[in-house]
Design a protein around this motif. Structure first.
Motif, PDB file in Angstrom:
ATOM      1  N   LEU A 191       0.827  -1.211   0.000  1.00 52.84           N
ATOM      2  CA  LEU A 191       0.000   0.000   0.000  1.00 52.84           C
ATOM      3  C   LEU A 191       0.862   1.264   0.000  1.00 52.84           C
ATOM      4  N   GLU A 192       1.995   1.227   0.678  1.00 50.63           N
ATOM      5  CA  GLU A 192       2.905   2.373   0.674  1.00 50.63           C
ATOM      6  C   GLU A 192       3.413   2.656  -0.745  1.00 50.63           C
ATOM      7  N   ARG A 193       3.854   1.598  -1.434  1.00 53.32           N
ATOM      8  CA  ARG A 193       4.344   1.772  -2.801  1.00 53.32           C
ATOM      9  C   ARG A 193       3.225   2.225  -3.733  1.00 53.32           C
ATOM     10  N   LEU A 194       2.031   1.728  -3.483  1.00 53.87           N
ATOM     11  CA  LEU A 194       0.886   2.115  -4.305  1.00 53.87           C
ATOM     12  C   LEU A 194       0.578   3.602  -4.147  1.00 53.87           C
ATOM     13  N   ARG A 195       0.597   4.095  -2.910  1.00 56.38           N
ATOM     14  CA  ARG A 195       0.348   5.525  -2.670  1.00 56.38           C
ATOM     15  C   ARG A 195       1.441   6.381  -3.309  1.00 56.38           C
ATOM     16  N   ALA A 196       2.686   5.896  -3.287  1.00 56.82           N
ATOM     17  CA  ALA A 196       3.798   6.639  -3.895  1.00 56.82           C
ATOM     18  C   ALA A 196       3.610   6.753  -5.406  1.00 56.82           C
ATOM     19  N   ILE A 197       3.175   5.656  -6.050  1.00 54.69           N
ATOM     20  CA  ILE A 197       2.933   5.683  -7.496  1.00 54.69           C
ATOM     21  C   ILE A 197       1.824   6.660  -7.833  1.00 54.69           C
ATOM     22  N   VAL A 198       0.753   6.596  -7.072  1.00 52.98           N
ATOM     23  CA  VAL A 198      -0.390   7.488  -7.293  1.00 52.98           C
ATOM     24  C   VAL A 198       0.028   8.951  -7.143  1.00 52.98           C
ATOM     25  N   SER A 199       0.793   9.251  -6.091  1.00 53.44           N
ATOM     26  CA  SER A 199       1.242  10.616  -5.838  1.00 53.44           C
ATOM     27  C   SER A 199       2.188  11.111  -6.925  1.00 53.44           C
ATOM     28  N   ASN A 200       3.111  10.254  -7.352  1.00 48.74           N
ATOM     29  CA  ASN A 200       4.072  10.645  -8.385  1.00 48.74           C
ATOM     30  C   ASN A 200       3.398  10.943  -9.723  1.00 48.74           C
ATOM     31  N   MET A 201       2.223  10.379  -9.943  1.00 50.39           N
ATOM     32  CA  MET A 201       1.495  10.632 -11.184  1.00 50.39           C
ATOM     33  C   MET A 201       0.560  11.826 -11.078  1.00 50.39           C
ATOM     34  N   GLY A 202       0.620  12.532  -9.938  1.00 48.41           N
ATOM     35  CA  GLY A 202      -0.161  13.753  -9.801  1.00 48.41           C
ATOM     36  C   GLY A 202      -1.565  13.572  -9.270  1.00 48.41           C
ATOM     37  N   TYR A 203      -1.866  12.384  -8.762  1.00 48.05           N
ATOM     38  CA  TYR A 203      -3.200  12.143  -8.193  1.00 48.05           C
ATOM     39  C   TYR A 203      -3.208  12.506  -6.709  1.00 48.05           C
ATOM     40  N   SER A 204      -4.340  13.005  -6.262  1.00 47.19           N
ATOM     41  CA  SER A 204      -4.524  13.260  -4.834  1.00 47.19           C
ATOM     42  C   SER A 204      -5.520  12.248  -4.286  1.00 47.19           C
ATOM     43  N   VAL A 205      -5.292  11.791  -3.059  1.00 43.90           N
ATOM     44  CA  VAL A 205      -6.171  10.806  -2.419  1.00 43.90           C
ATOM     45  C   VAL A 205      -7.326  11.550  -1.746  1.00 43.90           C
ATOM     46  N   LEU A 206      -8.537  11.304  -2.221  1.00 45.72           N
ATOM     47  CA  LEU A 206      -9.717  11.966  -1.658  1.00 45.72           C
ATOM     48  C   LEU A 206     -10.204  11.260  -0.398  1.00 45.72           C
ATOM     49  N   SER A 207     -10.105   9.937  -0.387  1.00 47.52           N
ATOM     50  CA  SER A 207     -10.551   9.170   0.780  1.00 47.52           C
ATOM     51  C   SER A 207      -9.830   7.832   0.800  1.00 47.52           C
ATOM     52  N   SER A 208      -9.713   7.272   1.989  1.00 44.97           N
ATOM     53  CA  SER A 208      -9.060   5.977   2.148  1.00 44.97           C
ATOM     54  C   SER A 208      -9.717   5.259   3.323  1.00 44.97           C
ATOM     55  N   GLN A 209     -10.086   3.993   3.133  1.00 42.74           N
ATOM     56  CA  GLN A 209     -10.732   3.252   4.200  1.00 42.74           C
ATOM     57  C   GLN A 209     -10.548   1.747   4.000  1.00 42.74           C
ATOM     58  N   GLN A 210     -10.725   1.007   5.094  1.00 44.85           N
ATOM     59  CA  GLN A 210     -10.710  -0.449   5.038  1.00 44.85           C
ATOM     60  C   GLN A 210     -12.071  -0.945   5.511  1.00 44.85           C
ATOM     61  N   VAL A 211     -12.683  -1.833   4.729  1.00 40.87           N
ATOM     62  CA  VAL A 211     -14.004  -2.354   5.076  1.00 40.87           C
ATOM     63  C   VAL A 211     -13.996  -3.874   4.953  1.00 40.87           C
ATOM     64  N   GLU A 212     -14.946  -4.508   5.627  1.00 40.20           N
ATOM     65  CA  GLU A 212     -15.136  -5.951   5.536  1.00 40.20           C
ATOM     66  C   GLU A 212     -16.538  -6.229   5.002  1.00 40.20           C
ATOM     67  N   ARG A 213     -16.640  -7.243   4.170  1.00 43.78           N
ATOM     68  CA  ARG A 213     -17.910  -7.590   3.552  1.00 43.78           C
ATOM     69  C   ARG A 213     -18.114  -9.109   3.584  1.00 43.78           C
ATOM     70  N   THR A 214     -19.358  -9.537   3.403  1.00 44.55           N
ATOM     71  CA  THR A 214     -19.683 -10.943   3.219  1.00 44.55           C
ATOM     72  C   THR A 214     -20.342 -11.097   1.843  1.00 44.55           C
ATOM     73  N   PHE A 215     -19.869 -12.067   1.079  1.00 45.75           N
ATOM     74  CA  PHE A 215     -20.387 -12.305  -0.267  1.00 45.75           C
ATOM     75  C   PHE A 215     -21.124 -13.643  -0.303  1.00 45.75           C
ATOM     76  N   GLN A 216     -22.350 -13.613  -0.781  1.00 45.16           N
ATOM     77  CA  GLN A 216     -23.099 -14.840  -1.025  1.00 45.16           C
ATOM     78  C   GLN A 216     -23.431 -14.887  -2.516  1.00 45.16           C
ATOM     79  N   TYR A 217     -22.935 -15.923  -3.187  1.00 46.53           N
ATOM     80  CA  TYR A 217     -23.172 -16.067  -4.629  1.00 46.53           C
ATOM     81  C   TYR A 217     -24.313 -17.054  -4.875  1.00 46.53           C
ATOM     82  N   TYR A 218     -24.959 -16.890  -6.043  1.00 46.06           N
ATOM     83  CA  TYR A 218     -26.079 -17.746  -6.417  1.00 46.06           C
ATOM     84  C   TYR A 218     -25.872 -18.274  -7.839  1.00 46.06           C
ATOM     85  N   ASP A 219     -26.366 -19.485  -8.066  1.00 41.65           N
ATOM     86  CA  ASP A 219     -26.240 -20.096  -9.388  1.00 41.65           C
ATOM     87  C   ASP A 219     -27.316 -21.171  -9.534  1.00 41.65           C
TER      88      ASP A 219
END
Length: 270
Positions: free
Chosen positions: A81-109
């Motif tokens: 994640l550190e290297r990812l933020r460095a790449i994003v910053s070096n390309m001139g992007y600004s981080v608007l928001s950052s968060q970690q979330v957990e989800r549960t996925f139920q698939y159907y077929d």
């Protein structure tokens, strides 16, 4: 003779008025029918969570424009994640928001995995905060390739039955019966980044499939701007991180990692 001519003139005028009146009634009836159809379509579109003018219920292209990579499980996530933020910053992007979330996925077929075979996904995603989301659960239908993925969804505060999911997502004409086919617990590191008119969501996904494998993916989804901006960012990330471009859909990875489906899948590919 003059009287007869006057009677014929009056008869013609009366016939014209009757014809005009009949046409007017037909026009009014036609307008009423079209108005009812319009209101019905709009109400269904809003219920499905589709944004009018951007997507439609028949899945117009460019709903999802994304690039994704397979991320090795043995990588140090904090370092990644550190290297990812460095790449994003070096390309001139600004981080608007950052968060970690957990989800549960139920698939159907279906019992013959027709959803999987068609390259589609039907799922319920849980773990949302109802105070900031449209509901506790989001029900999704996805189809198409990774770079041109079409999607529709339906939000609810309750767990819907398989039959109700088909009804809410308007899939009854495609699938008659579906059942819970797979499940996964997930973690997601999310970043919204912007550079001028370009808005991109960057998500590092970690999937723990029940009865199946574990895997990580990095997804870049273009929410606003040119596809070329997304492509250039993806190239820099590919070169700066130990990641592999991929086009396999998550549901395919999930199903193919579950041992009880292997014989069924093997029979399709002798």
């Amino acid at each position: 003779s003059q009287m007869k001519s006057l009677q014929e003139t009056n008869h013609l005028q009366l016939s014209s008025l009757q014809h005009w009146g009949n046409n007017m009634n037909k026009n009014i009836l036609t307008l009423i029918i079209f108005g009812m159809i319009f209101l019905f379509v709009v109400s269904n579109v809003l219920a499905l969570g589709i944004t009018p003018g951007r997507t439609t219920i028949d899945f117009k292209p460019d709903l999802e424009r994304e690039v994704k990579f397979d991320v090795p499980l043995d990588l140090d996530i904090n370092d990644f994640l550190e290297r990812l933020r460095a790449i994003v910053s070096n390309m001139g992007y600004s981080v608007l928001s950052s968060q970690q979330v957990e989800r549960t996925f139920q698939y159907y077929d279906t019992h013959h995995l027709e959803v999987y075979r068609n390259g589609e996904t039907i799922r319920r995603v849980g773990g949302f905060d109802h105070t900031t989301s449209k509901g506790f659960f989001r029900y999704d239908f996805k189809k198409g390739s990774i770079d041109e993925r079409y999607e529709t969804n339906y939000w609810a505060n309750e767990r819907l039955s398989a039959s109700e999911i088909l009804e809410r997502l308007r899939l009854r004409s495609f699938y008659q019966v579906i059942f819970p086919s797979a499940a996964a617990e997930t973690q997601h590191h999310k970043m919204k980044i912007r550079r001028e008119g370009t808005l991109i969501e960057v998500v590092l996904d970690y999937f723990m499939v029940l009865e199946g494998a574990r895997f990580r993916e990095l997804e870049l989804e273009l929410e606003d701007g040119q596809m070329s901006d997304l492509t250039v960012l993806a190239e820099h990330i590919r070169d700066g991180q130990k990641v592999t471009p991929m086009t396999t859909q998550k549901y395919s990875r999930v199903i193919e990692s579950i041992s009880r489906y292997r014989s069924l899948l093997r029979n399709d590919h002798p």
